[in-house]
Design a protein around this motif. Sequence first.
Motif, short mmCIF file in Angstrom:
data_model
loop_
_atom_site.label_atom_id
_atom_site.label_comp_id
_atom_site.label_asym_id
_atom_site.label_seq_id
_atom_site.Cartn_x
_atom_site.Cartn_y
_atom_site.Cartn_z
N TYR A 104 0.85 -1.20 0.00
CA TYR A 104 0.00 0.00 0.00
C TYR A 104 0.88 1.24 0.00
CZ TYR A 104 -3.43 -3.33 1.84
OH TYR A 104 -4.26 -4.40 2.02
N GLN A 105 0.34 2.29 -0.58
CA GLN A 105 1.04 3.58 -0.53
C GLN A 105 0.19 4.52 0.29
OE1 GLN A 105 1.97 5.03 -4.42
NE2 GLN A 105 3.73 6.18 -3.69
N SER A 106 0.82 5.17 1.23
CA SER A 106 0.06 6.04 2.13
C SER A 106 -0.54 7.22 1.37
CB SER A 106 0.98 6.55 3.24
OG SER A 106 0.36 7.60 3.91
N ASN A 107 -1.78 7.54 1.71
CA ASN A 107 -2.44 8.67 1.07
C ASN A 107 -1.90 10.00 1.55
OD1 ASN A 107 -4.14 7.51 -0.72
ND2 ASN A 107 -5.83 7.28 0.73
N TYR A 108 -1.40 9.99 2.80
CA TYR A 108 -0.95 11.24 3.40
C TYR A 108 0.47 11.58 3.00
CZ TYR A 108 -5.10 10.16 5.99
OH TYR A 108 -6.37 9.84 6.31
N ASN A 109 1.29 10.52 2.84
CA ASN A 109 2.69 10.74 2.50
C ASN A 109 3.04 9.70 1.45
OD1 ASN A 109 5.42 10.90 2.33
ND2 ASN A 109 5.82 10.29 4.45
N ASN A 110 3.14 10.12 0.19
CA ASN A 110 3.31 9.09 -0.84
C ASN A 110 4.70 8.48 -0.87
OD1 ASN A 110 4.73 11.10 -2.00
ND2 ASN A 110 3.34 11.44 -3.73
N LYS A 111 5.59 8.95 0.04
CA LYS A 111 6.90 8.31 0.15
C LYS A 111 6.86 7.21 1.21
CE LYS A 111 9.54 10.98 -2.54
NZ LYS A 111 10.54 10.60 -3.49
N GLU A 112 5.70 7.00 1.80
CA GLU A 112 5.60 5.97 2.82
C GLU A 112 4.79 4.80 2.28
OE1 GLU A 112 3.84 7.12 6.54
OE2 GLU A 112 4.26 5.14 7.40
N LEU A 113 5.38 3.63 2.37
CA LEU A 113 4.70 2.42 1.90
C LEU A 113 4.32 1.57 3.10
CD1 LEU A 113 7.17 1.43 -0.94
CD2 LEU A 113 5.13 2.82 -1.15
N LEU A 114 3.24 0.86 2.95
CA LEU A 114 2.84 -0.11 3.97
C LEU A 114 2.91 -1.48 3.31
CD1 LEU A 114 -0.33 1.78 5.18
CD2 LEU A 114 1.93 1.85 6.21
N LEU A 115 3.70 -2.34 3.89
CA LEU A 115 3.94 -3.63 3.24
C LEU A 115 3.47 -4.76 4.15
CD1 LEU A 115 5.11 -5.35 1.02
CD2 LEU A 115 7.39 -4.93 1.92
N TYR A 116 2.42 -5.42 3.73
CA TYR A 116 1.93 -6.60 4.46
C TYR A 116 2.47 -7.82 3.75
CZ TYR A 116 -1.31 -10.41 5.49
OH TYR A 116 -1.84 -11.61 5.82
N LEU A 117 3.15 -8.69 4.51
CA LEU A 117 3.86 -9.80 3.86
C LEU A 117 3.07 -11.10 3.88
CD1 LEU A 117 7.01 -8.51 5.43
CD2 LEU A 117 6.83 -8.87 2.98
N GLY A 118 2.15 -11.21 4.85
CA GLY A 118 1.32 -12.41 4.89
C GLY A 118 2.06 -13.67 5.29
N GLU A 119 3.17 -13.50 5.96
CA GLU A 119 3.93 -14.66 6.40
C GLU A 119 4.49 -14.38 7.77
OE1 GLU A 119 6.92 -16.18 3.72
OE2 GLU A 119 5.78 -15.44 2.01
N LYS A 120 4.83 -15.47 8.47
CA LYS A 120 5.47 -15.31 9.78
C LYS A 120 6.90 -14.85 9.56
CE LYS A 120 3.50 -17.82 13.54
NZ LYS A 120 2.95 -19.12 13.81
#
Lengths: 236, 429
Positions: A172-188
Amino acid sequence: MNFIWDIVLQAEAQGMDKAELLFQQAKEYSPYCEQAFPCINQDRLESTVAEINALYRFSHIFQELLHPELLARPENRDFAQCAASFFDIVVHLLSEIDLKHGLTKREYFVRQLRAELLDGVYGREAAAAVAVMDRKLQFSLANELLTQLQIGTSLRVFRRAVRTAFTGSLLYQSNYNNKELLLYLGEKETKEKAQILQFLLELFLPFGFSARLFWEYHFGIIGVDAAMQPDAIALF
Amino acid sequence: MRIFDEEFDMRSYIKKRLLEIDNLESRRVFTSVVEGLFLELHGEIEAEYKGLEQRVFEEVPMPVEGPAIVTNIIDRRLCDVTDDFLLPMRPEDMRPHQVDAEALLTSLNEKSPFFLYTVFLQADHLEACQFDRPERNFRGVIKTRHSEYTAQFHVRRNLAYRRQIEDLYRIFHLNYLPWRSVCAPYLYKLFDVYIDGIENWNAQEIIEEAVIDFEEYAPTIRYHQVPLWNLETVAIRTSTYPEPCVDKINYEHRIFRHKFQEDARYLVTNSDVSVANIRWTKGDLLITCPLEDPVTWEMYQCNPQDKREYSNRLMGNAKQASFADTLMGVLRQPIKTKLELSRLIQACGYERDLTFAGVELVANFPDKETYIVDDFIRDELRTGTWETAMRLDFQPADYDFYLNRDIMSFLVSVVQRHFPEYECCGRLV
C-alpha cells in the motif's frame, strides 16, 4: 507431463536427482505421445523408471536402436543391457538439450547477475541473503535486477520483486505521505525471510521511500472483513 | 562461478550406469561406444555452449574508460631508480635538497617567506587540516658550518603535485576519455615549510640543516618523501609520413604498435598541438592534427598494476570489473537504491578498509570529515549551494589507520559524480 523435459522438471520438483531417473522405451505406448505413463494425465512420478516413447520426436535417432529385430538376432542377444543403458544416456542428453530451449541473451545476463550477486559483487550481506533463497527466486530477482539496470529504479520493479518473493504480500502507498509504503507480507517473520526482505528493500526501493512492515497480521481496514478478524489485527 | 551451475554430470552418470550392466560382453561394448564416441559428442556440445556464452558476453559493449592511476609515497633513500612501475611524480625530487643562499637572502630582505622543503604529515585528514591553520608558527634552528641561528617557520599545503593530477583531467579530455577520480591521499598530506625570519642572520653562510620543532606534530612528520605514480613521461615520434585527411586540414600521424609497451596504456599530453582525433587501431596509435610533418609526441605511459611491495600502501583508482558494472556503464541508468550505491563503492576496491554502512539524506552536514578529490572540476552542473546533503556512513576496519578519511573522501567523490543534486559527505561510524 508430456515430454522428456517435463519429466525431468517434475523429478526435480519432487526432489529427485536427474541421475536417479532411468529412461526406458515403453512396451506399450501411444504413437501420438512422448510420455508413456499408464495414465495419460499422470502428474507425479511414481518410480525412478520413466517409460517413454522416444520414437515420437526422435525416430530418426532411435529407429535403428529400437528396431524390434535388432535384439532378436542371436548374435545380439548379449547386448540387451547395453542397448538399454545406451538408450537411457542418449535420452538424458536429449533432455539436457531440451532444457536449454529458450536460451537468450537476456537469460545469459540474468544468470551472470545472479552469479555476481552470490559472489558478493553487491556486498557480503546481499550475497548471504541471495544464498538463502531457492534457485527459482534467485533467478527471478536477478531478472528484476536486470530490468532495473535497463529502465531504472521504480516502485513497479520493487512491487514485482516483493510479490515474487512473498506471494501473499500486499503493498500500500500512504495517502498522506506518498513516500511511505505499507507492506503486508502475509507470512510469519523468520530470520531468513527478514534477510530476504532487507535485501529487497535495499536493492529495489528508491532512496527517500520508507516501508512499514506487517508480517503475519494485516492492519485493520474498516469495511474489509478479511482485515478485521479479531486477534489478527496489527495496530496501525 | 559458472553461470550454468545445474549442468548434468554426464561422466559420473555413465560410470554409475556402467556398473549396473552385469553382462560382461554388454559392458565392454557399452564402454567402447559410450566412452569412445558418446562422451566426445557430449563434450563437443558442451564446448559449443561455452563458446556461445563467451561470444554473448564479448558482444556486450564495454564503456570507454581511462587508465587506472596508482599513487604512492616513498622515502628518497629507499626509492629504486630502476623501478619501471612507479616513478617519481617530479624527477627533481630524486636530488637531495640544497638551499639557495642568495635567494634566501633576497626574500629575507624583502620580508617574504622563503620556501625550504616539503614534508609529509603521516596523520589523519582532520589532523592535517589542523596543521594547515594559517596562524600557526613553528620555531626551529638553522645550522650552518660555524654556528646556529633561531628561526621562525610556517607551513602551507603543497599543491604542486595535486596540480599534476588536475592536469591529468585536461589530458584525459584531450584523449577523449571520461574522467575518473584519482585516489591520491598522500598528496593531501604534503606541506611546504617556509622560513619567515632568522634572528641575527649572517648572510654569508651556507645553510647545512634546518631543524624545526613541529611540537605535537613532530612524531608524524616525515622528511625526504617522494610522491610516486604509475605514469612515465615518454616521447615518441610519428612513425611514418603523416597522411592527409579528407577534410584537407588535418593529417593523420601514425605510431606503430611496436613503439609501445604491450600492456601499458598511453595518453597524449601535448598541449601545443590542436588534436582533432586520437584513436587506436590494431595497436597502432593514430593522431589527427593539422601538422604536416612528423611530430615528437609527448606521452604518459600508464604502467599496468604490479605485484611489487612498497613500504607504503599503493593507492589506486582501478575498478573491480564486474558484469553489473559494465551494464551500468552501458545502460547509464541513475543509481537510486542503497545496494546499487554499495556496489558502486565496493567496485572501487577499498572494502577491506571501509565498509559502506548506510546512506541518508540530511538537511545539512556540519563538520565535514571529507573533501572532494575532483574539486578542481569547475565545469560541472553543481552550483555549490545545495539544500540537501547525502551522508554516507563508513565503518573502518582499523580506526587508527591514518588514511581512512582520505580513502573515504575518494569514495565520496566517486559517489558525488553520480549525484550532482546533493552535496555528498562521508562519516566514519
